[in-house]
Design an enzyme around this catalytic site. Structure first.
Site: not given
Length: 417
Positions: A184, A225, A227, A258, A261, A285, A293, A295, A325
């Protein structure tokens, strides 16, 4: 085994049996699933290789006491978390978590710098996954790493990615478990660019060079990955979804999806069936975006359950690698690991306890009444009793009993750091 847990399990098992579900087989299947636990939750993505401020659009908020300061502390914390998560799993490392006293830069890393991690993983019966760390470094300049227009900077990151694959191969050979290496890059522009093509061309050529050496997929699987945007790359990200998906499909690489993302109205659960048709592996993820994003710790929300259902309904567990993640420094970091991992496994269990064949038959015959009725009734079925039994069978705390252990560990270990 607790008589109460056993009795509740038998009663729940009988109910699911009436739906045609063999619960014992479900639990055996669940025990084969490995979740990749991300090490960076334990120390707020600092690592041990350099003392650099976070960059590349990454931000960790909170100052809860007890963050790991050394590889030994991080491994100790991981052991504690894993002791409360049923099953045998994997740990996901970033390159900055090298355990060495040498002054070594990212492009000079070797397998020996991770030897203690491998020895630890062997003792714990764990697999290891890996990630090159293309952020939080002086050579992450102007918002770019591997697609930087300066050949010298770009070459540094190419070398780093090359050595990362060799480290991953070492993990796979030593542990006899495939290491998934995820690439990534936070490269992009804060404002609207004139030339969107050139950085992507540079990234494509760089990745071609990184992946030129063939590595046995028994030991290492490469994933790319994407985004949507990041802090500092709000207007343009080089490694977009279209770029990464196209690159992966053309070059036989895994696609990393992800959960944070994509555009807030997009869900990765809806992408799984589409991508899986094209004979590629998928890396997940699993995160929880609150404002894009961000997280957050994974909870049992609708999207997590939809991800699990897609994996189970379409028999994708053999080709999809599941990793967590997120990073939250506002709560106990070990609790964050436990909550997220247990929820991921719970979601898979709940999906496995669904009469998929019956529901598919109702759907294909346009009996949407039956489909809706069964799905709604399943929501009140006692899957929690099956989960409690699975935890007890795997010698991990049942229900919230794990929190007592975390609080005790916090008092005895974390608060003294």
């Amino acid at each position: 085994m607790s008589t109460e847990v056993q009795n509740q399990y038998q009663a729940a098992k009988a109910l699911y049996n009436e739906l045609g579900i063999d619960v014992d087989k479900v639990l055996e299947k669940l025990s084969q699933v490995k979740i990749s636990i991300h090490c960076w939750q334990g120390d707020d993505v600092h690592g041990f290789l350099r003392n650099e401020a976070l960059s590349g659009g990454i931000s960790v908020t909170g100052n809860y006491p007890g963050a790991a300061r050394t590889p030994q502390e991080l491994r100790c914390d991981l052991e504690k978390a894993l002791s409360m998560i049923p099953g045998k799993h994997k740990v996901n490392l970033h390159a900055i978590y090298a355990d060495t006293k040498e002054k070594v830069d990212l492009d000079q890393l070797e397998p020996r710098h991770f030897q203690t991690w491998v020895e630890w993983a062997k003792k714990q019966g764990l697999g290891l996954d890996f990630n090159p760390t293309c952020f939080s470094h002086p050579k992450f300049q102007d918002g770019f790493s591997i697609s930087h227009p300066n050949p010298e900077i770009q070459e540094f990151w190419i070398k780093h990615c090359k050595v990362s694959r060799k480290i991953a191969e070492y993990f796979g050979k030593e542990l006899q478990q495939t290491c998934v290496t995820n690439f990534w890059f936070p490269d992009g522009f804060k404002d609207v660019p004139i030339d969107r093509m050139a950085p992507r061309k540079r990234m494509k050529e760089a990745l071609d060079e990184v992946f030129a050496e063939k590595i046995d997929s028994q030991f290492n699987v490469d994933a790319v990955e994407s985004k949507l945007f990041g802090i500092g790359s709000e207007s343009y990200v080089v490694g977009s979804h279209e770029f990464c998906m196209s690159y992966a499909l053309k070059n036989n690489k895994a696609i990393c999806l992800d959960a944070g993302h994509f555009h807030p109205t997009e869900t990765i659960s809806n992408k799984l069936s589409a991508i899986s048709l094209f004979d590629t592996q998928i890396l997940l993820h699993v995160s929880r975006p609150v404002r894009w994003d961000s997280d957050h710790v994974v909870i049992m929300d609708d999207e997590l359950q939809e991800i699990a259902k897609e994996l189970v309904r379409n028999h994708l567990l053999g080709k999809v690698h599941i990793g967590l993640d997120y990073f939250d420094a506002s709560i106990n970091r070990i609790a964050a690991w436990v909550i997220g991992a247990r929820n991921m496994i719970k979601a898979l269990l709940r999906a496995m306890l669904e009469p998929t064949d019956r529901l598919k038959k109702a759907e294909v015959t346009a009996d949407f009444t039956t489909r809706l009725a069964i799905l709604e009734e399943l929501k009140s079925y006692p899957f929690g009793a099956i989960w409690d039994y699975y935890c007890q069978k795997n010698h991990v705390p049942v229900r919230e009993a794990w929190l007592t252990e975390v609080k005790q560990y916090e008092a005895e270990v974390l608060q003294k750091r």
